[in-house]
Design a protein around this motif. Structure first.
Motif, short mmCIF file in Angstrom:
data_model
loop_
_atom_site.label_atom_id
_atom_site.label_comp_id
_atom_site.label_asym_id
_atom_site.label_seq_id
_atom_site.Cartn_x
_atom_site.Cartn_y
_atom_site.Cartn_z
N THR A 164 7.34 2.05 -11.57
CA THR A 164 8.04 1.14 -10.94
C THR A 164 7.65 0.71 -9.51
OG1 THR A 164 10.25 1.44 -12.11
CG2 THR A 164 10.26 0.40 -10.16
N SER A 165 7.28 1.84 -8.80
CA SER A 165 6.80 2.03 -7.72
C SER A 165 5.32 1.16 -7.41
CB SER A 165 6.77 3.18 -7.05
OG SER A 165 6.06 3.24 -5.77
N VAL A 166 4.70 1.44 -8.55
CA VAL A 166 3.22 0.96 -8.63
C VAL A 166 3.19 -0.49 -9.00
CG1 VAL A 166 1.05 1.22 -9.59
CG2 VAL A 166 2.15 3.36 -8.88
N SER A 167 3.94 -0.71 -9.99
CA SER A 167 4.30 -2.25 -10.20
C SER A 167 4.59 -3.05 -9.10
CB SER A 167 5.18 -2.28 -11.40
OG SER A 167 4.82 -1.50 -12.65
N LEU A 168 5.57 -2.78 -8.44
CA LEU A 168 6.21 -3.37 -7.28
C LEU A 168 5.18 -3.52 -6.36
CD1 LEU A 168 9.74 -2.23 -6.86
CD2 LEU A 168 9.10 -4.41 -7.93
N GLY A 169 4.40 -2.39 -6.07
CA GLY A 169 3.37 -2.53 -5.05
C GLY A 169 2.07 -3.60 -5.42
N VAL A 170 1.97 -3.58 -6.59
CA VAL A 170 0.89 -4.29 -7.04
C VAL A 170 1.25 -5.87 -7.07
CG1 VAL A 170 -0.49 -5.38 -9.12
CG2 VAL A 170 -0.27 -2.56 -8.66
N LEU A 209 0.83 -1.27 -0.08
CA LEU A 209 -0.05 0.03 0.04
C LEU A 209 0.86 1.20 0.06
CD1 LEU A 209 -2.87 -0.99 2.46
CD2 LEU A 209 -2.78 -0.84 -0.15
N ILE A 210 2.02 1.28 0.70
CA ILE A 210 3.10 2.50 0.85
C ILE A 210 3.63 2.54 -0.80
CG2 ILE A 210 5.19 3.25 1.50
CD1 ILE A 210 4.64 1.84 4.45
N LEU A 211 3.98 1.49 -1.40
CA LEU A 211 4.54 1.59 -2.63
C LEU A 211 3.42 1.94 -3.59
CD1 LEU A 211 6.78 -1.46 -2.73
CD2 LEU A 211 7.43 0.88 -2.93
N ILE A 212 2.27 1.74 -3.55
CA ILE A 212 1.34 2.06 -4.50
C ILE A 212 0.89 3.35 -4.32
CG2 ILE A 212 -1.22 1.68 -5.36
CD1 ILE A 212 -0.59 -1.39 -4.60
N THR A 213 0.69 3.82 -3.25
CA THR A 213 0.17 5.21 -2.88
C THR A 213 1.10 6.48 -2.83
OG1 THR A 213 0.00 5.03 -0.45
CG2 THR A 213 -1.91 4.46 -1.73
N SER A 214 2.42 6.01 -2.76
CA SER A 214 3.44 7.13 -2.42
C SER A 214 3.74 8.17 -3.67
CB SER A 214 4.63 6.46 -1.89
OG SER A 214 5.22 5.63 -2.92
N PRO A 215 3.73 7.44 -4.95
CA PRO A 215 4.01 8.45 -5.72
C PRO A 215 2.88 9.52 -5.97
CG PRO A 215 4.15 5.97 -6.58
CD PRO A 215 3.80 6.08 -5.18
N PHE A 216 1.71 9.25 -5.43
CA PHE A 216 0.69 10.08 -5.79
C PHE A 216 0.10 11.01 -4.62
CE2 PHE A 216 -0.58 6.01 -7.94
CZ PHE A 216 -0.34 6.45 -9.32
N VAL A 217 0.82 10.79 -3.58
CA VAL A 217 0.31 11.50 -2.16
C VAL A 217 1.69 12.26 -1.82
CG1 VAL A 217 -1.48 10.04 -1.52
CG2 VAL A 217 0.75 9.53 -0.76
N SER A 218 2.87 11.89 -2.18
CA SER A 218 4.18 12.60 -1.69
C SER A 218 4.72 13.47 -2.74
CB SER A 218 5.16 11.48 -1.42
OG SER A 218 5.80 11.06 -2.74
N GLY A 219 5.25 14.43 -1.98
CA GLY A 219 5.94 15.69 -2.84
C GLY A 219 7.28 15.13 -3.23
N LEU A 220 7.78 14.03 -3.12
CA LEU A 220 9.20 13.75 -3.33
C LEU A 220 9.61 13.99 -4.88
CD1 LEU A 220 9.31 10.62 -1.15
CD2 LEU A 220 9.94 12.66 -0.38
#
Length: 71
Positions: free
Chosen positions: A40-46, A18-29
């Motif tokens: 990559t982040s979403v794929s690994l999360g799935v 859940l952290i890997l799937i949501t982090s690209p969309f909610v973080s400002g990193l």
């Protein structure tokens, strides 16, 4: 196939998924500014989410690891 993921392992994988799937969309990193990093982040999360839900890890099967005591 035999289940090889225990309850604690499943919960940890679910949280990380859940952290890997949501982090690209909610973080400002800044490292999520690139498209490939987001994919990559979403794929690994799935993948982690699916492994957590079916409780069968192919890598554990290859290495002979079982964290599930009752399975």
């Amino acid at each position: 196939m035999t289940r090889n993921i225990g309850s604690l392992d499943q919960a940890i994988r679910l949280i990380f998924a859940l952290i890997l799937i949501t982090s690209p969309f909610v973080s400002g990193l800044s490292y999520f500014d690139t498209t490939w990093m987001t994919y990559t982040s979403v794929s690994l999360g799935v993948v982690m989410l699916l492994v957590s839900l079916i409780r069968i890890c192919p890598l554990y099967s290859i290495l002979g690891i079982r964290t599930c005591k009752s399975c």
